[in-house]
Design a protein around this motif. Sequence first.
Motif, PDB file in Angstrom:
ATOM      1  N   VAL A 117       0.865  -1.186   0.000  1.00  0.00           N
ATOM      2  CA  VAL A 117       0.000   0.000   0.000  1.00  0.00           C
ATOM      3  C   VAL A 117       0.900   1.234   0.000  1.00  0.00           C
ATOM      4  O   VAL A 117       1.807   1.350   0.818  1.00  0.00           O
ATOM      5  CB  VAL A 117      -0.935   0.027   1.228  1.00  0.00           C
ATOM      6  N   HIS A 143       0.993   5.731  -1.119  1.00  0.00           N
ATOM      7  CA  HIS A 143       0.238   6.914  -1.563  1.00  0.00           C
ATOM      8  C   HIS A 143       1.206   8.078  -1.734  1.00  0.00           C
ATOM      9  O   HIS A 143       2.039   8.354  -0.877  1.00  0.00           O
ATOM     10  CB  HIS A 143      -0.874   7.278  -0.565  1.00  0.00           C
ATOM     11  N   GLN A 161      -1.969  11.944  -4.106  1.00  0.00           N
ATOM     12  CA  GLN A 161      -2.984  10.985  -3.667  1.00  0.00           C
ATOM     13  C   GLN A 161      -3.469  11.311  -2.266  1.00  0.00           C
ATOM     14  O   GLN A 161      -4.662  11.176  -1.967  1.00  0.00           O
ATOM     15  CB  GLN A 161      -2.421   9.565  -3.724  1.00  0.00           C
ATOM     16  N   ARG A 162      -2.567  11.748  -1.404  1.00  0.00           N
ATOM     17  CA  ARG A 162      -2.981  12.132  -0.043  1.00  0.00           C
ATOM     18  C   ARG A 162      -3.937  13.312  -0.081  1.00  0.00           C
ATOM     19  O   ARG A 162      -4.863  13.408   0.734  1.00  0.00           O
ATOM     20  CB  ARG A 162      -1.752  12.459   0.801  1.00  0.00           C
ATOM     21  N   ALA A 213      -5.254   5.949  -2.132  1.00  0.00           N
ATOM     22  CA  ALA A 213      -3.956   5.262  -2.114  1.00  0.00           C
ATOM     23  C   ALA A 213      -3.937   4.222  -3.223  1.00  0.00           C
ATOM     24  O   ALA A 213      -4.961   3.925  -3.858  1.00  0.00           O
ATOM     25  CB  ALA A 213      -3.718   4.602  -0.756  1.00  0.00           C
ATOM     26  N   SER A 240      -9.697   4.188  -1.329  1.00  0.00           N
ATOM     27  CA  SER A 240      -9.650   5.056  -0.160  1.00  0.00           C
ATOM     28  C   SER A 240      -8.693   4.449   0.864  1.00  0.00           C
ATOM     29  O   SER A 240      -8.390   3.255   0.828  1.00  0.00           O
ATOM     30  CB  SER A 240     -11.046   5.207   0.445  1.00  0.00           C
ATOM     31  N   LYS A 241      -8.205   5.264   1.775  1.00  0.00           N
ATOM     32  CA  LYS A 241      -7.261   4.767   2.781  1.00  0.00           C
ATOM     33  C   LYS A 241      -7.877   3.658   3.624  1.00  0.00           C
ATOM     34  O   LYS A 241      -7.209   2.684   3.974  1.00  0.00           O
ATOM     35  CB  LYS A 241      -6.795   5.923   3.669  1.00  0.00           C
ATOM     36  N   ASP A 242      -9.178   3.803   3.929  1.00  0.00           N
ATOM     37  CA  ASP A 242      -9.845   2.757   4.720  1.00  0.00           C
ATOM     38  C   ASP A 242      -9.926   1.448   3.952  1.00  0.00           C
ATOM     39  O   ASP A 242      -9.691   0.366   4.516  1.00  0.00           O
ATOM     40  CB  ASP A 242     -11.253   3.221   5.108  1.00  0.00           C
ATOM     41  N   SER A 250      -6.464  -0.140   3.801  1.00  0.00           N
ATOM     42  CA  SER A 250      -6.125  -0.752   5.091  1.00  0.00           C
ATOM     43  C   SER A 250      -6.892  -2.055   5.300  1.00  0.00           C
ATOM     44  O   SER A 250      -6.361  -3.036   5.837  1.00  0.00           O
ATOM     45  CB  SER A 250      -6.444   0.222   6.235  1.00  0.00           C
TER      46      SER A 250
END
Length: 477
Positions: A431, A433, A437-438, A443, A463-465, A468
């Motif tokens: 993963v 980013h 992207q941030r 990401a 998305s970051k979520d 993850s």
Amino acid sequence: MNDAHDVKRYHPAWIAVELITALKNSVFAIVFLFILKANSTSSWIVWGRYLFIAAAILTIFSVFMKWFMHRYELQASSIVVKEGILVKKQRTVAIERIQNHHSSTTFVHRWFNLTSLTLETGTSGDDAAITFPVITNLEKDRILSLLEEKGSAQVAENGENLEQKGRTVHFRSTRKDLFKASFTSLSFLAIFPLLSAVYFNLADFFDIEDSAGSAAEYLIGHWWMLIILFVIAMALSVAIGFFKTVIKYGNYEISDDEERIYIEKGVGSSSSFSIQKHKVQAIVVEQSILKRLLGLASIKLITVGSAEGEEKDTSSLYPFMPKHEAYELLHTLLPDYPIEENMSRFPLKVLWLKLVLPYYLTILTAAGLFFFKREWIWAAAIIFFLSVISRVLDYYFTSYIRHGDTVQVRRGGITNETFVTRRSQIQQITVRHSWIQRKFGVASLSFINRAKPMHTSELYGLSKDQASEFYRWYHRS
């Protein structure tokens, strides 16, 4: 197996196969030096003949020496290969390391009732496979019997083909399939570059520009004759395209047993491929624009020992199969790799992110045209327009889904690719980013499957979520 430890050489016909191959590769030089320039006394032509004759003698000597020095030995748990003329080399490969095997029977092989066999170990490099370029079918079965650990002595005595035991045939190509394949592959257009190549090669030796110009003027004045010639050329090209398709995809057969998938194809020059089901790392479904319009799909099997070069097509299911039939066949062969049509799309902000990224190709094109061909600077606008269309299509067709232990990713605009793999087959997941992207709150996620070379898939815009969650899904016990 009584002769399991005998040291063997290839069949003596290997010498003929190598010499025929060398002759085929030398046709142009022979025609040029000894036919077209037969009466030439130019020094470079004369020296060229001497060098060619010297190279031919050296090649013939080398072929005989390679056949004499190259030997192999089948042992209970390994295969030993000895080769080299000046520098001797010995390889020992454990049978348990062999992943897949495929054989190929060319026209030359058929003259001598022989075949070839390649055993793939799943590693990379020059020693990734053991190749038996010219062996008898009986010897091929003897080698395969050792790999499969069954009935090798019986095979050596009566020549029974082990591969046919317990196999179920799921697909055989028909004439209708071959017609469809010949048009979908656009192989019927091959005649036009062929005619162009013939024309320009003849133009190098004969003065045909004036006669060609006169013929063109005549045909323009007699347009009906031009139409007839065009129809004849198209009919000839379709016939050639169909013939090429039959040679490559005729007698296409897909079958399986409890452990393996078998793919056989070809007329005249044939090939076969065998892959263990549990060695399949992933599935790739490919559709070009033309295939999507016709409802066709090509399904490839990503394996540890995937073939390279020309053999690469052998590890795919029939590449011109109707999509729903291909999915049904895949479900029958590999039920652990289901394909879902309804997948999750990325939010609209991912499209804006793709559109604001730098257009490096457009910048380089514009800079090159500005300095070297300024009157063509407008071509950079076309490159920019095509780049925008490509990014929009990539966003539109990109989607994914994760269900159970399976992950599926679809991406691509002009050529659409759907990739399906299982968590247990993923070797690495990453993963990352960037700064931009941030800013968009997304990401990139990439995962790697074992293949030859390694197969990398990427999801750009999670998305970051979600990223993850993918990461935790992969690392859970």
